[in-house]
Design an enzyme around this catalytic site. Structure first.
Site, PDB file in Angstrom:
ATOM      1  N   ASN A  86     -10.296   2.522   8.705  1.00 58.05           N
ATOM      2  CA  ASN A  86     -10.251   1.365   7.802  1.00 58.05           C
ATOM      3  C   ASN A  86     -11.198   1.529   6.609  1.00 58.05           C
ATOM      4  O   ASN A  86     -10.992   0.935   5.551  1.00 58.05           O
ATOM      5  CB  ASN A  86     -10.697   0.089   8.534  1.00 58.05           C
ATOM      6  N   ASN A 147       2.125  -6.398   7.860  1.00 54.09           N
ATOM      7  CA  ASN A 147       3.349  -6.294   8.674  1.00 54.09           C
ATOM      8  C   ASN A 147       4.292  -7.444   8.324  1.00 54.09           C
ATOM      9  O   ASN A 147       3.872  -8.509   7.876  1.00 54.09           O
ATOM     10  CB  ASN A 147       3.018  -6.295  10.170  1.00 54.09           C
ATOM     11  N   CYS A 204       1.470   1.771   5.869  1.00 52.52           N
ATOM     12  CA  CYS A 204       0.416   2.560   5.229  1.00 52.52           C
ATOM     13  C   CYS A 204      -0.104   3.622   6.196  1.00 52.52           C
ATOM     14  O   CYS A 204      -0.525   4.697   5.787  1.00 52.52           O
ATOM     15  CB  CYS A 204      -0.728   1.659   4.780  1.00 52.52           C
ATOM     16  N   CYS A 355      17.220   5.470  -3.925  1.00 54.98           N
ATOM     17  CA  CYS A 355      16.315   4.313  -3.991  1.00 54.98           C
ATOM     18  C   CYS A 355      15.358   4.571  -5.147  1.00 54.98           C
ATOM     19  O   CYS A 355      15.742   5.160  -6.157  1.00 54.98           O
ATOM     20  CB  CYS A 355      15.597   4.094  -2.663  1.00 54.98           C
TER      21      CYS A 355
END
Ligand SMILES: [Zn+2]
Length: 397
Positions: A86, A147, A204, A355
């Site tokens: 993190n 999420n 991620c 895309c």
């Protein structure tokens, strides 16, 4: 559950009863010197409350700046612990906090920055059972989730309660921000009506993210929250900000409220639904079969189209991206609708999918190959490479 009508910022404490101490007048003097903020604005901030959903990459800078700015009550909802991975972007947490609850880490850090603000921690997962109660206690929500489950839940709760939802998201080198669920603006569901099938959009953790990017987007979210509280400027409500960190390109596109949106349009969502079900793996969810899909370079596709080869060219991006740019002759099937639309794709033709950059369409192509479609190609580099190699009049974003 009955829908709670939109309300103005709830005034837990009447504005007239909020005053600034001499110490606060000094601490916030650079705010008070701004005519758009002034002493009254600083009192508004002191009276205001902001809930930050997720004390991660986006929530970190948002929380730090809101605490520094003197927002009186800051809620931090997160049930995770600090992990070593993190620290590359979640600047709210320190190395010596690894293994501790993020809410504890946040409380300590915010208290050190500004002991005059109240930090409330919610150390449980936001769910259909608790989200309305939690969110109703705050004036503004900052969506710092990573999420879809929590993102749809937060959106729907904010629409039901009439709370502005300051949205941000990041992946790799790209970020987005907007303000949803204002009284007349669109909501997250207007932009993304339903979550993509699991596995079609990487996280991620899978795809990576440039560490400074959530810093940028989270700071924009804090800016928007402060503007909402102060009632100044023009927020991102009705606009989507798109950031490309590699080119340092910023652009905004207009968003409209979708009259058919089940949350803010038709209002058929009257209570929070089972979001695990909404975002759960579908029975026919595509599996990953890397390496089974053929690639086609933009120049080769252009040559085939020029020759008049019968090709079913399918764009799997979102409708707002389709509005920015598209390849002539293509049709749009957003990824979220792809499974249901498969029946409309003739299997006997050559199919080329594209895309933005080529990764979402590759997954969609794998899905078709798995279902027995014999001639499927993925456009390498997506519409972005098409613009660079074939047709520079196609806008990039
Ligand atoms: Zn909506």
């Amino acid at each position: 559950m009955a829908r709670v009508p939109p309300t103005p910022l709830p005034a837990e404490v009447p504005f007239r009863d909020v005053s600034l101490t001499p110490q606060e007048l000094v601490r916030y003097s650079r705010h008070i010197g701004l005519s758009e903020v002034g002493e009254d604005g600083q009192r508004q901030l002191k009276r205001a409350s902001v809930l930050i959903v997720g004390a991660g990459g986006l929530g970190s800078p948002a929380a730090l700046y809101l605490a520094a700015a003197g927002v009186g009550r800051i809620g931090i909802a997160d049930f995770d612990t600090v992990d070593l991975t993190n620290l590359q972007r979640q600047v709210l947490h320190d190395t010596d906090r690894v293994g501790q609850r993020k809410t504890d880490s946040a409380r300590a850090r915010l208290g050190a920055i500004n002991p005059l603000v109240r930090v409330e921690t919610i150390d449980e997962e936001l769910s259909a059972a608790n989200a309305l109660d939690i969110i109703a206690a705050y004036d503004v929500v900052i969506d710092g989730t990573d999420n879809f489950r929590t993102r749809y839940l937060t959106n729907d709760a904010c629409v039901l309660l009439g709370r502005p939802n300051v949205y941000g998201s990041v992946l790799r080198f790209e970020g987005q921000a907007s303000v949803f669920a204002t009284s007349d603006g669109p909501c997250y569901r207007c932009l993304f009506p339903e979550p993509p099938p699991p596995g079609l959009v990487p996280s991620c953790a899978e795809a990576g993210v440039l560490g400074v990017l959530p810093g940028l987007v989270g700071t924009i979210q804090a800016t928007e929250a402060i503007k909402i509280i102060l009632g100044i400027g023009e927020t991102l409500a009705g606009r989507l900000l798109l950031i490309d960190a590699l080119t340092m390109g910023f652009r905004t596109i207009r968003l409209r409220r979708d009259p058919g949106c089940p949350a803010c349009g038709t209002r058929e969502i009257q209570s929070l639904v089972d979001y695990d079900e909404l975002c759960a793996p579908h029975a026919t969810a595509p599996g990953h079969l890397p390496g089974t899909v053929q690639e086609i370079a933009p120049r080769d596709l252009a040559e085939r189209l020029r020759r008049g080869d019968p090709i079913d060219l399918i764009d799997v991006r979102e409708p707002y991206e389709w509005r920015i740019a598209r390849i002539d002759g293509a049709r749009l099937i957003p990824l979220g609708q792809f499974e249901r639309a498969v029946a409309e794709i003739p299997p006997d033709r050559d199919i080329v999918l594209y895309c933005h950059h080529g990764s979402r369409s590759r997954t969609a192509a794998e899905f078709l190959v798995e279902r027995g479609f014999p001639r499927v190609w993925n456009l390498t580099g997506g519409i972005d490479r098409w613009s660079a190699d074939v047709d520079p009049t196609v806008a990039t974003y």
